[in-house]
Design a protein around this motif. Sequence first.
Motif, PDB file in Angstrom:
ATOM      1  N   SER A  40       0.426  -1.011   0.271  1.00  0.00           N
ATOM      2  CA  SER A  40       0.125  -0.094   0.287  1.00  0.00           C
ATOM      3  C   SER A  40       0.903   0.892   0.046  1.00  0.00           C
ATOM      4  CB  SER A  40      -0.700   0.474   0.947  1.00  0.00           C
ATOM      5  OG  SER A  40       0.181   0.171   2.079  1.00  0.00           O
ATOM      6  N   LEU A 130      -5.212   9.879   1.449  1.00  0.00           N
ATOM      7  CA  LEU A 130      -5.627   8.340   1.695  1.00  0.00           C
ATOM      8  C   LEU A 130      -4.772   7.396   1.384  1.00  0.00           C
ATOM      9  CD1 LEU A 130      -7.993   9.311  -2.951  1.00  0.00           C
ATOM     10  CD2 LEU A 130      -8.393   8.905  -0.215  1.00  0.00           C
ATOM     11  N   PRO A 132      -4.372   3.676  -0.169  1.00  0.00           N
ATOM     12  CA  PRO A 132      -4.548   3.094  -0.917  1.00  0.00           C
ATOM     13  C   PRO A 132      -3.611   1.389  -0.879  1.00  0.00           C
ATOM     14  CG  PRO A 132      -3.949   4.547  -2.202  1.00  0.00           C
ATOM     15  CD  PRO A 132      -3.952   4.989  -1.443  1.00  0.00           C
ATOM     16  N   ASP A 136      -5.894  -0.224  -5.684  1.00  0.00           N
ATOM     17  CA  ASP A 136      -6.670   0.579  -5.301  1.00  0.00           C
ATOM     18  C   ASP A 136      -6.007   1.888  -6.957  1.00  0.00           C
ATOM     19  OD1 ASP A 136      -7.557  -0.880  -4.336  1.00  0.00           O
ATOM     20  OD2 ASP A 136      -7.487  -0.096  -2.253  1.00  0.00           O
ATOM     21  N   TYR A 137      -5.277   1.996  -7.717  1.00  0.00           N
ATOM     22  CA  TYR A 137      -4.693   2.960  -8.264  1.00  0.00           C
ATOM     23  C   TYR A 137      -3.703   2.828  -9.072  1.00  0.00           C
ATOM     24  CZ  TYR A 137       0.087   3.534  -6.892  1.00  0.00           C
ATOM     25  OH  TYR A 137       1.441   2.649  -5.575  1.00  0.00           O
ATOM     26  N   THR A 317      -7.292   7.343  -7.551  1.00  0.00           N
ATOM     27  CA  THR A 317      -6.743   6.286  -6.705  1.00  0.00           C
ATOM     28  C   THR A 317      -8.101   6.306  -6.859  1.00  0.00           C
ATOM     29  OG1 THR A 317      -4.876   7.570  -6.181  1.00  0.00           O
ATOM     30  CG2 THR A 317      -6.392   6.115  -4.432  1.00  0.00           C
ATOM     31  N   THR A 319     -10.764   4.510  -3.599  1.00  0.00           N
ATOM     32  CA  THR A 319     -10.376   4.057  -2.544  1.00  0.00           C
ATOM     33  C   THR A 319     -11.666   3.224  -1.071  1.00  0.00           C
ATOM     34  OG1 THR A 319     -10.058   5.523  -0.918  1.00  0.00           O
ATOM     35  CG2 THR A 319      -7.610   4.852  -1.640  1.00  0.00           C
ATOM     36  N   ARG A 320     -11.646   2.289  -0.230  1.00  0.00           N
ATOM     37  CA  ARG A 320     -12.488   2.429   0.711  1.00  0.00           C
ATOM     38  C   ARG A 320     -12.736   3.375   1.320  1.00  0.00           C
ATOM     39  NH1 ARG A 320     -10.525  -1.671  -1.284  1.00  0.00           N
ATOM     40  NH2 ARG A 320      -8.672  -1.403   0.141  1.00  0.00           N
ATOM     41  N   ASP A 323      -9.885   3.636   4.442  1.00  0.00           N
ATOM     42  CA  ASP A 323      -8.356   4.121   3.633  1.00  0.00           C
ATOM     43  C   ASP A 323      -8.343   5.529   3.458  1.00  0.00           C
ATOM     44  OD1 ASP A 323      -7.718   1.740   4.753  1.00  0.00           O
ATOM     45  OD2 ASP A 323      -8.759   1.322   2.347  1.00  0.00           O
ATOM     46  N   GLN A 324      -9.238   6.628   4.603  1.00  0.00           N
ATOM     47  CA  GLN A 324      -9.501   7.534   4.083  1.00  0.00           C
ATOM     48  C   GLN A 324      -9.898   8.890   5.373  1.00  0.00           C
ATOM     49  OE1 GLN A 324     -13.482   8.563   1.642  1.00  0.00           O
ATOM     50  NE2 GLN A 324     -12.901   6.572   0.284  1.00  0.00           N
TER      51      GLN A 324
END
Length: 345
Positions: A40, A130, A132, A136-137, A317, A319-320, A323-324
């Motif tokens: 990540s 973020l 990720p 995710d990106y 990106t 993200t969930r 993850d923010q």
Amino acid sequence: MESAIPPHLQVSRSRHRRVPDDYKPPYPSFVARHRPAVGSVVMAYFGIQHSPDAPKGLPAALTSLEAVFASANGPRHWDRAAYVDEARYNNTVSVAYWDDRAVFDAWFPAARAAWTGTEAAGLGKFIEVLCPSVNDYETLFSSLGRPEGVAVIADGMSGEVLEHAYWGGMRDRIPLSQTNEMAPVGVPSVVREGRRLRVKPHDNICLIRSGQDWSDTDSAERKMYLEDVEPVLREGMEFLRDEGLAIGCFANRYMTVLDGDGRPTEKSYGMSWWKSLAALERWAESHPTHVRIFGAAMKYLSTLGPAAKLRLYHEVTVTRAADQFFEYLDCHPGTGMLKAVTVEA
């Protein structure tokens, strides 16, 4: 020709790319490659804003942030940029990157306390983060030799990649897209902690950082970029800044990169928060403001061909919610993700 998705992240697709396997892009592009052990990354935006008359405390605040970056477990790379927002406030944003979530998690509590936990007269502060996974990106670069953003902390760059120069390439470069629609889920909310406002967005919010570097251009190419392309790009960036909410863009910043002494450089980038990757795609593919940007860029690049020295890149990106992190202290209500929620007085 390589896939933009590295071999260790490739899986059996349940969602197909938008081009066939024998597609050949018309020009070369490249992506950042992390070593396989990296699971990540972290992209952390530390912003400070003020009315046109800069408070006396601004230089000290920026210096203190640099000291926090230099402390144990600080970022592997950071850069700084400035812009004027829709409320005509001046903003300075320092963007920091890590390739180890645990290192960031050890560093962040003290950094958060030092930034949004400390009030400063006449200054608003914010943190937007973020974290990720590498699934995710995606990144994309028009040339090699000068990484920007998250690519600075990558192990290197790819060879020429397949998935670019067509609508949908951005999605196809994100490893998660092999099996997942990445649709938004949930509704943003806000939590007040004293004077700090925490925004809790939905799953699969989208961030794009898309940059231009014309520092290597000669006088003729620089004139062409600044007169024929940049005004059209600025028009599109200002549309997203001022009217983007109606099409799913929560916030847009068109920023000028600053050097180590705080002076403007010949680099810029737009960064924006979107409700979803699909909303960003719709704007890119069909909205008149981006159609004009695309047209101006293609005319520029087709005129100069391989001789063009303009460098282009982006990182996108998705993200969930877990993850923010979005937090604002004494910022005006149009700042960043505050536009996505209703804040009660």
